[in-house]
Design a protein around this motif. Sequence first.
Motif, short mmCIF file in Angstrom:
data_model
loop_
_atom_site.label_atom_id
_atom_site.label_comp_id
_atom_site.label_asym_id
_atom_site.label_seq_id
_atom_site.Cartn_x
_atom_site.Cartn_y
_atom_site.Cartn_z
N ARG A 57 0.84 -1.19 0.00
CA ARG A 57 0.00 0.00 0.00
C ARG A 57 0.87 1.25 0.00
NH1 ARG A 57 -3.36 -1.38 5.30
NH2 ARG A 57 -1.21 -1.78 5.92
N GLU A 58 0.30 2.34 -0.39
CA GLU A 58 1.02 3.62 -0.34
C GLU A 58 1.57 3.83 1.06
OE1 GLU A 58 1.13 6.71 -2.30
OE2 GLU A 58 0.39 5.83 -4.16
N GLY A 59 2.85 4.21 1.12
CA GLY A 59 3.47 4.52 2.40
C GLY A 59 4.15 3.36 3.09
N ASP A 60 4.04 2.14 2.54
CA ASP A 60 4.68 0.99 3.17
C ASP A 60 6.20 1.09 3.09
OD1 ASP A 60 2.44 -0.31 4.08
OD2 ASP A 60 2.33 -1.73 2.41
N ARG A 61 6.86 0.44 4.04
CA ARG A 61 8.32 0.39 4.12
C ARG A 61 8.78 -1.02 3.76
NH1 ARG A 61 8.57 1.36 10.22
NH2 ARG A 61 6.85 -0.10 9.94
N VAL A 62 9.68 -1.12 2.77
CA VAL A 62 10.06 -2.41 2.22
C VAL A 62 11.58 -2.55 2.22
CG1 VAL A 62 9.94 -3.92 0.20
CG2 VAL A 62 8.03 -2.40 0.73
N LEU A 63 12.05 -3.73 2.60
CA LEU A 63 13.47 -4.07 2.50
C LEU A 63 13.62 -5.18 1.46
CD1 LEU A 63 16.43 -3.96 3.45
CD2 LEU A 63 15.81 -5.62 5.24
N ASP A 64 14.38 -4.91 0.40
CA ASP A 64 14.64 -5.89 -0.66
C ASP A 64 16.05 -6.43 -0.46
OD1 ASP A 64 14.61 -7.42 -2.93
OD2 ASP A 64 14.73 -5.74 -4.34
N ILE A 65 16.15 -7.64 0.07
CA ILE A 65 17.43 -8.29 0.35
C ILE A 65 17.87 -9.08 -0.87
CG2 ILE A 65 18.56 -10.06 1.77
CD1 ILE A 65 16.77 -9.19 4.08
N ALA A 66 19.18 -9.09 -1.15
CA ALA A 66 19.71 -9.74 -2.36
C ALA A 66 18.99 -9.17 -3.58
CB ALA A 66 19.58 -11.26 -2.28
N GLY A 67 18.79 -7.85 -3.55
CA GLY A 67 18.00 -7.17 -4.57
C GLY A 67 18.66 -7.12 -5.93
N GLY A 68 19.96 -7.36 -5.99
CA GLY A 68 20.65 -7.50 -7.26
C GLY A 68 20.36 -6.40 -8.25
N THR A 69 19.89 -6.79 -9.42
CA THR A 69 19.70 -5.82 -10.51
C THR A 69 18.41 -5.02 -10.38
OG1 THR A 69 18.83 -7.59 -11.91
CG2 THR A 69 21.16 -7.09 -12.12
N ARG A 85 8.85 3.71 1.26
CA ARG A 85 10.32 3.61 1.23
C ARG A 85 10.70 2.18 0.85
NH1 ARG A 85 14.59 3.10 5.60
NH2 ARG A 85 16.40 4.30 4.87
N VAL A 86 11.55 2.05 -0.16
CA VAL A 86 12.09 0.75 -0.56
C VAL A 86 13.61 0.83 -0.45
CG1 VAL A 86 12.33 -0.95 -2.40
CG2 VAL A 86 10.16 0.27 -2.11
N VAL A 87 14.19 -0.05 0.34
CA VAL A 87 15.65 -0.08 0.51
C VAL A 87 16.18 -1.26 -0.30
CG1 VAL A 87 17.57 -0.23 2.12
CG2 VAL A 87 15.44 0.91 2.82
N HIS A 88 17.05 -0.95 -1.24
CA HIS A 88 17.61 -1.93 -2.19
C HIS A 88 18.97 -2.37 -1.66
CE1 HIS A 88 19.87 -2.37 -6.24
NE2 HIS A 88 19.24 -3.50 -6.01
N THR A 89 19.11 -3.66 -1.32
CA THR A 89 20.37 -4.13 -0.73
C THR A 89 20.88 -5.39 -1.43
OG1 THR A 89 19.50 -5.71 0.92
CG2 THR A 89 19.45 -3.37 1.50
N ASP A 90 22.17 -5.61 -1.29
CA ASP A 90 22.79 -6.85 -1.74
C ASP A 90 24.14 -6.94 -1.05
OD1 ASP A 90 22.16 -8.71 -4.55
OD2 ASP A 90 24.08 -8.95 -3.54
N ILE A 91 24.65 -8.15 -0.88
CA ILE A 91 25.98 -8.31 -0.28
C ILE A 91 27.07 -8.15 -1.33
CG2 ILE A 91 26.14 -10.82 -0.59
CD1 ILE A 91 27.37 -10.92 2.27
N ASN A 92 26.68 -8.28 -2.62
CA ASN A 92 27.66 -8.24 -3.70
C ASN A 92 27.68 -6.86 -4.36
OD1 ASN A 92 28.23 -8.66 -6.83
ND2 ASN A 92 29.39 -10.19 -5.67
#
Length: 243
Positions: A57-69, A85-92
């Motif tokens: 929904r509008e306003g949700d907070r999301v963490l994308d792990i191993a988000g890659g490309t 808010r969407v946080v795009h993360t990866d270990i690589n």
Amino acid sequence: MSQTHFGFQTVDEGEKARRVKGVFDSVASRYDVMNDLMSMGMHRAWKAYTVAVANLREGDRVLDIAGGTGDLSRAFARRVGPTGRVVHTDINEAMLRTGRDRLLDEGLALPTTICDAEKLPFKDGSFDLVSVAFGLRNMTHKDAALAEMGRVLRDGGRLLVLEFSRVAEPLRKPYDWYSFQVLPRLGQWVAGDAESYRYLAESIRMHPDQATLKAMMKTAGFGHVDVHNLSGGVVALHVGIKC
């Protein structure tokens, strides 16, 4: 040092981290092309299904792990809108840089950070949804990573794990032939790297099956877990609710 699996090989945990990094450093620039070829485009449908199940929904907070490309980060950002808010993360770093550049080219400047899923740099209860797509099988301590994902979710928040899984029995033999005979050759032809795609096939077989992963998620604090088998179990989407 403790030992773990890298595909079918038994290696030291530190050696696995180095080798997994090497795999994704090697394939980052051709990752999306290879995904289209090796899944015959089905990875797009699997991810679209994941986004639909996320029901953001509008306003949700999301963490994308191993988000890659950045495929899921892009889709999530459209759903949560400017107040979310969407946080795009990866270990690589190579994968993350490729994804960040693609997102910027499309006008999306998302928070982007290198982080280890086993030690997430976020406060307790920071997110409404955590997603990890095709990354859990590469993690050394899956139980620790799942516990961390639960920690950063708010109560009632959801974890979506999209991952290769145990294929239905009638498909097993043709799937094995495709995985071990076709994929490495495809990897050599397109990405100049057969070994990384041989590791991919092996890592899928070493990953917990649907029932085992469901039990692991419940142990990590997800009181309710649904399993959605896709494409005959080639892929499964596990949806856990923190409660």
